[in-house]
Design an enzyme around this catalytic site. Structure first.
Site, PDB file in Angstrom:
ATOM      1  N   ASP A   1      40.514  57.152  55.881  1.00 40.66           N
ATOM      2  CA  ASP A   1      39.514  56.341  56.292  1.00 40.66           C
ATOM      3  C   ASP A   1      39.728  54.843  56.517  1.00 40.66           C
ATOM      4  O   ASP A   1      38.633  53.923  56.425  1.00 40.66           O
ATOM      5  CB  ASP A   1      37.893  56.364  55.688  1.00 40.66           C
ATOM      6  CG  ASP A   1      37.054  55.969  56.233  1.00 40.66           C
ATOM      7  OD1 ASP A   1      36.855  55.964  57.739  1.00 40.66           O
ATOM      8  OD2 ASP A   1      35.914  55.584  55.499  1.00 40.66           O
TER       9      ASP A   1
ATOM     10  N   TYR B   1      28.068  46.510  63.525  1.00 37.04           N
ATOM     11  CA  TYR B   1      29.089  45.383  62.558  1.00 37.04           C
ATOM     12  C   TYR B   1      30.083  44.945  63.218  1.00 37.04           C
ATOM     13  O   TYR B   1      30.277  45.347  64.210  1.00 37.04           O
ATOM     14  CB  TYR B   1      29.489  46.212  61.483  1.00 37.04           C
ATOM     15  CG  TYR B   1      30.127  47.287  61.764  1.00 37.04           C
ATOM     16  CD1 TYR B   1      31.770  47.264  61.493  1.00 37.04           C
ATOM     17  CD2 TYR B   1      29.758  48.598  62.004  1.00 37.04           C
ATOM     18  CE1 TYR B   1      32.584  48.364  61.956  1.00 37.04           C
ATOM     19  CE2 TYR B   1      30.559  49.859  62.444  1.00 37.04           C
ATOM     20  CZ  TYR B   1      31.827  49.579  62.409  1.00 37.04           C
ATOM     21  OH  TYR B   1      32.957  50.586  62.663  1.00 37.04           O
TER      22      TYR B   1
ATOM     23  N   ASN C   1      32.264  48.777  56.557  1.00 40.30           N
ATOM     24  CA  ASN C   1      31.200  49.014  55.945  1.00 40.30           C
ATOM     25  C   ASN C   1      31.036  49.463  54.411  1.00 40.30           C
ATOM     26  O   ASN C   1      30.123  50.028  53.921  1.00 40.30           O
ATOM     27  CB  ASN C   1      30.094  49.737  56.565  1.00 40.30           C
ATOM     28  CG  ASN C   1      29.937  49.435  57.958  1.00 40.30           C
ATOM     29  OD1 ASN C   1      29.406  48.353  58.232  1.00 40.30           O
ATOM     30  ND2 ASN C   1      30.185  50.053  59.181  1.00 40.30           N
TER      31      ASN C   1
ATOM     32  N   CYS D   1      41.449  57.762  60.258  1.00 35.59           N
ATOM     33  CA  CYS D   1      41.719  56.480  60.100  1.00 35.59           C
ATOM     34  C   CYS D   1      41.323  55.744  61.508  1.00 35.59           C
ATOM     35  O   CYS D   1      40.878  56.292  62.589  1.00 35.59           O
ATOM     36  CB  CYS D   1      43.124  56.188  60.052  1.00 35.59           C
ATOM     37  SG  CYS D   1      44.352  56.953  61.091  1.00 35.59           S
ATOM     38  N   HIS D   2      41.235  54.479  61.463  1.00 35.53           N
ATOM     39  CA  HIS D   2      40.949  53.651  62.668  1.00 35.53           C
ATOM     40  C   HIS D   2      41.560  52.485  63.075  1.00 35.53           C
ATOM     41  O   HIS D   2      42.611  52.199  62.022  1.00 35.53           O
ATOM     42  CB  HIS D   2      39.376  53.018  62.418  1.00 35.53           C
ATOM     43  CG  HIS D   2      38.496  53.986  61.881  1.00 35.53           C
ATOM     44  ND1 HIS D   2      37.945  54.947  62.606  1.00 35.53           N
ATOM     45  CD2 HIS D   2      37.895  54.098  60.560  1.00 35.53           C
ATOM     46  CE1 HIS D   2      36.976  55.646  61.914  1.00 35.53           C
ATOM     47  NE2 HIS D   2      37.110  55.223  60.593  1.00 35.53           N
TER      48      HIS D   2
ATOM     49  N   HIS E   1      33.687  63.050  56.009  1.00 33.96           N
ATOM     50  CA  HIS E   1      33.468  62.476  54.668  1.00 33.96           C
ATOM     51  C   HIS E   1      32.545  63.281  53.928  1.00 33.96           C
ATOM     52  O   HIS E   1      31.535  62.981  53.191  1.00 33.96           O
ATOM     53  CB  HIS E   1      32.775  61.014  54.962  1.00 33.96           C
ATOM     54  CG  HIS E   1      33.307  60.178  55.775  1.00 33.96           C
ATOM     55  ND1 HIS E   1      34.954  59.958  55.734  1.00 33.96           N
ATOM     56  CD2 HIS E   1      33.185  59.186  56.900  1.00 33.96           C
ATOM     57  CE1 HIS E   1      35.193  58.939  56.601  1.00 33.96           C
ATOM     58  NE2 HIS E   1      34.138  58.512  57.132  1.00 33.96           N
TER      59      HIS E   1
END
Length: 291
Positions: free
Chosen positions: A243, A44, A248, A27-28, A176
């Site tokens: 995630d 981005y 994106n 995760c972010h 991923h």
């Protein structure tokens, strides 16, 4: 500059409770930009996705632990990630991005801050392969720290860089599911190469990012056979994560509760699920076992 859609603000409640100590291994946190600015050379700009929202999500989904992975939009300024780890009361650890110039003391500081690995992006839309000399030099320093390296690859990169990957002498994690494309089927060359790679005892893989493997339609069930095959191939070296906040994504935005349910579908066995969510993260990241 490209901007990203915000994550689904209304995750459904997973249909089953997760085991105690379950870990979101990917995760972010993004920003907030007024406190943790995004990198000037980023590809981005995401909407802010700060620590508070991540913690709320984990509480709702029933995830007790997490690994925050530094994303390219923050570059090698790991401040937002380190702040989130420090505020998590032991729930979170992290994977950093580094530039190769770090001193031993700086790496030791990252370790003290909860970092347990470094990530390298090879993905074309994020800038393509890193400087391979810096990559090799950095990976060569990880063993003494007890760290691992995370490889964010496009599917064909698994084939292109297979020799270099197999030369790595520390644990390495493929993000991923290698970003293989579900539409090309289980017999596609990159997925066969990934399964072959998983025979290496240092190889780990994250069976997440189904929305990136799928043709892009919720609930991304076409990604499940790939995850199931990887769990079967290396049950002691698989990890799973949300995630969140899904940067994106250009097709269907995932619902994080539905992603948990998808994981329950492709990992229905309770013993394997405990490996995936609890035991394997404890082994790789060094989370303390639950009392």
């Amino acid at each position: 500059m490209k901007t990203c859609a915000a994550p689904d603000p209304n995750p459904v409640k997973p249909r089953e409770a997760l085991p105690a100590g379950a870990c979101d291994a990917h995760c972010h946190v993004f920003g907030p930009a007024d406190r943790f600015p995004y990198a000037p050379d980023r590809s981005y700009t995401p909407p802010d996705a700060p620590f508070e929202r991540l913690r709320e999500l984990h509480d709702w989904l029933g995830l007790d632990r997490a690994v925050i992975v530094q994303a390219s939009c923050h570059g090698d300024d790991n401040s937002a990630m380190l702040d989130a780890i420090a505020r998590s009361e032991g729930r979170y650890l992290g994977v950093a991005i580094v530039n190769g110039s770090e001193t031993d003391e700086q790496l030791a500081d990252l370790h003290a801050g909860g970092v347990r690995g470094v990530r390298f992006n090879f993905v074309q839309h994020l800038g393509g392969a890193p400087d391979l000399e810096i990559f090799d030099k950095t990976v060569g320093r990880l063993g003494e720290l007890g760290w691992h390296v995370v490889l964010h690859l496009d599917a064909q990169d698994i084939v292109t860089y297979s020799d270099r990957i197999n030369r790595i002498r520390v644990p390495f994690v493929i993000d991923h599911m290698g970003r293989v494309q579900a539409a090309k089927g289980l017999d596609q060359e990159p997925f066969r190469a990934l399964l072959e790679l998983m025979k290496n005892p240092l190889a780990w893989v994250k069976v997440c990012g189904g929305e990136r493997v799928s043709v892009g339609k919720r609930p991304f069930a076409d990604a499940a056979p790939f995850a199931s095959r990887l769990i079967e191939a290396a049950p002691d070296r698989v990890l799973w994560g949300t995630d969140w906040p899904h940067p994106n994504i250009s097709k269907d935005m995932p619902n994080d509760g539905e992603l948990v349910d998808l994981m329950l579908d492709f990992c229905p066995d309770p013993a394997l699920r405990r490996k995936l969510l609890v035991e394997n993260p404890e082994k790789l990241y060094g989370f303390k076992p639950l009392a």
